[in-house]
Design a protein around this motif. Structure first.
Motif, PDB file in Angstrom:
ATOM      1  N   ARG A 198      -7.750   4.031  -3.975  1.00 24.93           N
ATOM      2  CA  ARG A 198      -8.934   4.180  -3.137  1.00 24.93           C
ATOM      3  C   ARG A 198      -8.590   5.864  -2.621  1.00 24.93           C
ATOM      4  O   ARG A 198      -7.319   6.173  -2.443  1.00 24.93           O
ATOM      5  N   ASP A 199      -9.594   6.546  -2.556  1.00 22.75           N
ATOM      6  CA  ASP A 199      -9.460   7.799  -2.044  1.00 22.75           C
ATOM      7  C   ASP A 199      -9.720   7.539  -0.297  1.00 22.75           C
ATOM      8  O   ASP A 199     -10.324   6.873   0.228  1.00 22.75           O
ATOM      9  N   MET A 241       0.705  -1.135   0.003  1.00 22.49           N
ATOM     10  CA  MET A 241       0.077   0.162  -0.110  1.00 22.49           C
ATOM     11  C   MET A 241       0.957   1.384   0.018  1.00 22.49           C
ATOM     12  O   MET A 241       1.862   1.162   0.628  1.00 22.49           O
ATOM     13  N   PHE A 242       0.590   2.193  -0.857  1.00 25.03           N
ATOM     14  CA  PHE A 242       1.450   3.452  -0.936  1.00 25.03           C
ATOM     15  C   PHE A 242       0.464   4.619  -0.653  1.00 25.03           C
ATOM     16  O   PHE A 242      -0.514   4.761  -1.566  1.00 25.03           O
ATOM     17  N   VAL A 243       0.679   5.378   0.153  1.00 26.19           N
ATOM     18  CA  VAL A 243      -0.010   6.542   0.826  1.00 26.19           C
ATOM     19  C   VAL A 243       0.611   7.778   0.115  1.00 26.19           C
ATOM     20  O   VAL A 243       1.946   7.808   0.124  1.00 26.19           O
ATOM     21  N   ARG A 244      -0.429   8.670  -0.435  1.00 28.07           N
ATOM     22  CA  ARG A 244       0.082  10.096  -0.617  1.00 28.07           C
ATOM     23  C   ARG A 244       0.428  10.784   0.681  1.00 28.07           C
ATOM     24  O   ARG A 244      -0.618  11.321   1.080  1.00 28.07           O
ATOM     25  N   GLY A 245       1.693  10.419   1.110  1.00 30.57           N
ATOM     26  CA  GLY A 245       1.805  11.076   2.331  1.00 30.57           C
ATOM     27  C   GLY A 245       2.599  12.455   2.806  1.00 30.57           C
ATOM     28  O   GLY A 245       3.202  12.819   1.740  1.00 30.57           O
ATOM     29  N   VAL A 246       2.538  12.929   3.627  1.00 29.89           N
ATOM     30  CA  VAL A 246       3.130  13.924   4.257  1.00 29.89           C
ATOM     31  C   VAL A 246       4.845  13.807   3.953  1.00 29.89           C
ATOM     32  O   VAL A 246       5.401  13.071   4.550  1.00 29.89           O
ATOM     33  N   GLY A 266      -6.845  12.469   0.317  1.00 28.97           N
ATOM     34  CA  GLY A 266      -5.714  12.092  -0.577  1.00 28.97           C
ATOM     35  C   GLY A 266      -5.995  10.807  -1.108  1.00 28.97           C
ATOM     36  O   GLY A 266      -7.131  10.482  -1.255  1.00 28.97           O
ATOM     37  N   LYS A 267      -4.943  10.109  -1.419  1.00 23.68           N
ATOM     38  CA  LYS A 267      -5.180   8.745  -2.046  1.00 23.68           C
ATOM     39  C   LYS A 267      -4.231   7.854  -1.836  1.00 23.68           C
ATOM     40  O   LYS A 267      -3.044   7.769  -1.221  1.00 23.68           O
ATOM     41  N   LEU A 268      -4.612   6.483  -1.750  1.00 22.56           N
ATOM     42  CA  LEU A 268      -3.974   5.116  -1.486  1.00 22.56           C
ATOM     43  C   LEU A 268      -3.968   4.289  -2.846  1.00 22.56           C
ATOM     44  O   LEU A 268      -5.002   3.944  -3.142  1.00 22.56           O
TER      45      LEU A 268
END
Length: 373
Positions: A268-269, A237-242, A254-256
């Motif tokens: 996934r939103d 899983m890759f999170v659009r993270g800070v 954000g998005k996953l």
């Protein structure tokens, strides 16, 4: 083939690779998987000319690395690292940026601790300091929290099996890669190692291993997914993270991106409101009283002292693990809930978030941290 002939052939191969990738914007050629693999093996051997190493990495970056080049480089790193299998069925690998955090107080250092307190065996890895950001790293934060950050691979494995989480430093499990830090510092800008080094997965589960990573730029989810499959992660899983980490913005949607069973990437939103989170800022803001960093001369490098930032992150993280509410607490709830939902531990993200809050409030997560001290 003698060792001398092998060394001679690898040096010739390196020259040929440089000739391919460093011929200018119109004539540079992409490398095959095998080319990238053996070039990286030569670099890791310690016999490569440092000027050639720098030219090679910079030329790859300017040309833009291909999937074949990324995967070949990663496999060379894996094959020269200490990769272990734990005596547990499943392991989660937290693949956070190695160059640390500079724009806010990092919370992700403590995500594996929360997960371990909830029955998920989790591994965190990193190093003390590297460019281009020279930020507050997991190494520095955990050290400030009183945790041993210099465990050998065997000791880290034993700790994971004993208390459910561990930190393993690159110096311990990938010495050849760690030896490249001085030249990377001199090169200033990021290159292929910055992309692939987080994906080594130094400790695996005997049945399944999962990866949780972050990204910033839109082009990276498929790149990281391909690397995760190359590394053998069963799911990712890759999170659009800070700052490219595993904690999304607390302020906005954000998005996953994720996959199961090494399959196709899905999207996934993410909405913090769905986790009962509401904030006016993206992450834990930098305190105003932190001392300034030494001048490094890179516009993305940290502007505050990374040791002081790490110490502040340690203090705030310990408080959040003990149930103190606030942005650090919310960050742990958000990231841990995403992971637990991905792993199917709860029926919904709301149930996962409620369980994380209960664990933090009970003090169990703090006990899990202290078990490593």
């Amino acid at each position: 083939m003698t060792d001398t002939n092998t060394e001679r052939n690898l040096k010739l191969h390196m020259r040929q690779c440089i000739q391919k990738v460093a011929t200018g914007p119109e004539y540079s050629k992409d490398l095959s998987y095998e080319d990238a693999y053996y070039a990286m093996r030569h670099i890791l051997s310690g016999d490569a000319d440092p000027v050639q190493v720098a030219v090679y990495f910079i030329a790859l970056r300017m040309k833009r690395e291909t999937d074949e080049e990324n995967r070949g480089t990663l496999q060379a790193l894996i094959d020269t690292s200490v990769i272990q299998t734990a005596a547990v069925d499943e392991v989660l690998d937290v693949s956070d940026p190695y160059d640390g955090y500079t724009r806010g107080v990092p919370a992700s250092t403590f995500v594996p601790v929360v997960l371990a307190s909830m029955g998920v065996h989790a591994v965190l890895h990193g190093l003390e300091q590297v460019g281009p950001k020279f930020g507050a790293t997991h190494h520095k934060v955990l050290q400030a929290a009183g945790i041993n950050v210099n465990l050998t691979p065997a000791e880290a494995l034993a700790q994971l099996e004993r208390i459910g989480w561990t930190y393993l430093d690159q110096r311990q499990f990938a010495a050849g890669l760690h030896d490249l830090i001085p030249i990377r510092q001199r090169m200033i800008k990021r290159q292929v190692l910055t992309t692939v080094e987080t994906m080594l997965g130094p400790i695996r589960g005997r049945v399944k291993t999962h990866c949780m990573g972050g990204y910033v730029h839109k082009a990276y989810p498929p790149i990281y997914a391909s690397l995760a499959r190359q590394a053998g992660f069963d799911s990712a899983m890759f999170v659009r993270g800070v700052e490219g980490g595993v904690i999304p913005s607390l302020q906005q949607a954000g998005k996953l991106f994720y996959y199961y069973d090494k399959g196709e990437v899905q999207q996934r939103d993410l909405d913090p409101k769905a986790f009962s989170l509401q904030a006016d800022v993206r992450a834990v803001p930098l305190p105003d009283d932190l001392p300034a960093a030494p001048m490094i001369g890179d516009e993305i490098a940290t502007t505050v002292d990374s040791d002081a930032l790490a110490a502040r992150a340690a203090a705030m993280g310990i408080a959040a693990l003990g149930g103190e509410t606030g942005l650090m607490y919310d960050s742990l709830v958000y990231s841990a809930s995403i992971c637990l939902a991905h792993l199917g531990r709860y029926g919904s993200i709301q149930e996962a978030a409620a369980a994380v809050r209960a664990t933090l409030n009970s003090g169990k997560a703090l006990e899990t941290l202290r078990a490593a001290a």
